[in-house]
Design a protein around this motif. Structure first.
Motif, mmCIF file in Angstrom:
data_model
loop_
_atom_site.group_PDB
_atom_site.id
_atom_site.type_symbol
_atom_site.label_atom_id
_atom_site.label_comp_id
_atom_site.label_asym_id
_atom_site.label_seq_id
_atom_site.Cartn_x
_atom_site.Cartn_y
_atom_site.Cartn_z
ATOM 1 N N PRO A 1 -2.734 2.966 -0.699
ATOM 2 C CA PRO A 1 -3.219 2.281 -0.603
ATOM 3 C C PRO A 1 -2.209 0.335 -1.600
ATOM 4 O O PRO A 1 -3.072 -0.924 -2.050
ATOM 5 N N ALA A 2 -1.409 1.124 -2.776
ATOM 6 C CA ALA A 2 -1.358 -0.040 -3.531
ATOM 7 C C ALA A 2 -0.624 -1.453 -2.967
ATOM 8 O O ALA A 2 -0.897 -2.522 -3.184
ATOM 9 N N GLU A 3 -0.104 -0.974 -2.020
ATOM 10 C CA GLU A 3 0.962 -1.937 -0.579
ATOM 11 C C GLU A 3 -0.589 -2.244 -0.205
ATOM 12 O O GLU A 3 0.012 -3.954 -0.382
ATOM 13 N N VAL A 4 -1.430 -1.777 0.966
ATOM 14 C CA VAL A 4 -3.011 -2.637 1.444
ATOM 15 C C VAL A 4 -2.735 -3.112 -0.254
ATOM 16 O O VAL A 4 -3.467 -4.768 0.149
ATOM 17 N N LEU A 5 -4.017 -3.242 -1.078
ATOM 18 C CA LEU A 5 -4.420 -3.938 -2.112
ATOM 19 C C LEU A 5 -3.518 -5.005 -2.236
ATOM 20 O O LEU A 5 -4.320 -6.229 -3.095
ATOM 21 N N ALA B 1 -4.589 2.181 -10.091
ATOM 22 C CA ALA B 1 -3.605 2.906 -10.951
ATOM 23 C C ALA B 1 -3.888 4.285 -10.732
ATOM 24 O O ALA B 1 -2.892 4.889 -10.345
ATOM 25 N N ILE B 2 -5.102 4.945 -10.565
ATOM 26 C CA ILE B 2 -5.523 5.796 -9.550
ATOM 27 C C ILE B 2 -4.937 6.547 -8.750
ATOM 28 O O ILE B 2 -4.494 7.471 -8.374
ATOM 29 N N ALA B 3 -4.609 5.354 -7.280
ATOM 30 C CA ALA B 3 -3.996 5.763 -6.279
ATOM 31 C C ALA B 3 -2.331 6.045 -7.033
ATOM 32 O O ALA B 3 -2.173 7.096 -5.816
#
Ligand SMILES: Nc1ncnc2c1ncn2[C@@H]1O[C@H](COP(=O)(O)OP(=O)(O)OP(=O)(O)O)[C@@H](O)[C@H]1O
Ligand SMILES: [Mg+2]
Length: 284
Positions: free
Chosen positions: A242-246, A274-276
């Protein structure tokens, strides 16, 4: 690398759609590609988020994963085996192993059956005797955070959040190792959405349950998913943590989706990431 638990190999699903009057008269039909070549490998223990706009093919793909719908082309593998080839006991193991949680609890729970009966039937379908099933009810309810007094109720006597917990309990009762949750929170208030999403995360951590979480809301999936697939017009156009995609979306459609995250985009996006990150870093 561990063998994927569930694998989609170049899945296609086309629907024949009759068009205008002339085409109808001449019996010409047009094909609509609901899913247009999707390949995915889901390792055991992963929470995979499938996100995309309405009509992009998420539910079609979900139904193909659980065996409710046959693909027009391509292959689904469960524990390395082509599900189209499974027969007898092997097919039953797959059908039990991959369970679906539906969006609309009003239509997915029988309105005339008390919760006890709905859950008992699922436990008996798993192969338990009635006595064993009755013993299994309290721990099953505890697993989804419900009180046993609810067993005597009918679906309409429960809140939306409680009904969705029953939907999850019914899926768990069958003894799956994969849960395909198709928009499990989109019919719920925002305050309840987080609770159900957290329940899915807890089930993943405690039972090692593999989860496919489908949503049109990027913020929802980025909360708990280890990996996200962004779907558009029947294809997966982006895939990654998710961090990468977002933060570094490669596909223009993903940027549109990020821009559509409502209410305070920047803070919510940062919060999701942050949660991810905490989830990914935490013990599985
Ligand atoms: N039984 C059907 N016959 C014909 N077309 C269908 C059928 N089911 C789905 N479709 C079409 O296939 C496409 C994908 O539908 P699907 O329900 O998989 O999308 P979705 O991503 O789940 O959408 P939503 O977010 O609204 O639930 C849509 O264009 C839809 O109209
Ligand atoms: Mg859908």
């Amino acid at each position: 690398m561990t063998q994927p638990l569930l694998e989609l190999c170049d899945i296609q699903k086309t629907y024949a759609l009759r068009r205008g009057l002339i085409e109808r008269f001449t019996r010409k039909v047009a094909d609509v590609a609901a899913v247009d070549g999707v390949s995915l490998a889901i390792p055991p223990g992963e929470i995979f988020g499938l996100v995309g706009e309405s009509g992009c093919g998420k539910s079609t793909l979900a139904q193909i994963m659980v065996g409710l719908l046959a693909p027009s082309d391509g292959m689904v593998r469960y524990r390395g085996q082509d599900i189209a080839m499974l027969t007898g006991v092997h097919r039953r193991i797959y059908r039990r192993g991959v369970q679906m949680v539906f969006q609309d609890t009003h239509s997915s729970l029988n309105p005339r059956k008390r919760i006890r009966r709905t859950l008992m039937e699922a436990l008996v379908a798993r192969g338990l005797t009635r006595a064993e099933a009755a013993d299994a009810l309290p721990p099953l309810l505890a697993q989804v955070g419900l009180d046993t007094v609810l067993l005597q109720r009918l679906p309409h006597e429960l809140s939306g959040g409680q009904r969705q917990r029953v939907g999850i309990a019914r899926a768990l009762a069958i003894g799956p190792d994969v849960l395909v949750a198709d928009e499990p929170v989109s019919s719920l208030d925002v305050s309840l959405q987080g609770q159900i999403v957290n329940l899915l995360r807890d089930l993943n951590r405690e039972l090692g349950l593999t989860i496919i979480l489908i949503s049109h809301d990027l913020a929802v999936v980025s909360r708990i998913c280890h990996r996200i697939g962004v779907m558009s017009a029947g294809r997966i156009v982006e895939e990654g943590p998710p961090a990468e995609v977002l933060f570094a979306p490669r596909h223009p459609y993903t940027r549109t989706l990020i821009a559509a995250v409502p209410r305070g985009l920047e803070s919510r996006r940062a919060q999701s990431v942050a949660i991810a990150e905490v989830c990914i870093a935490g013990p599985m």
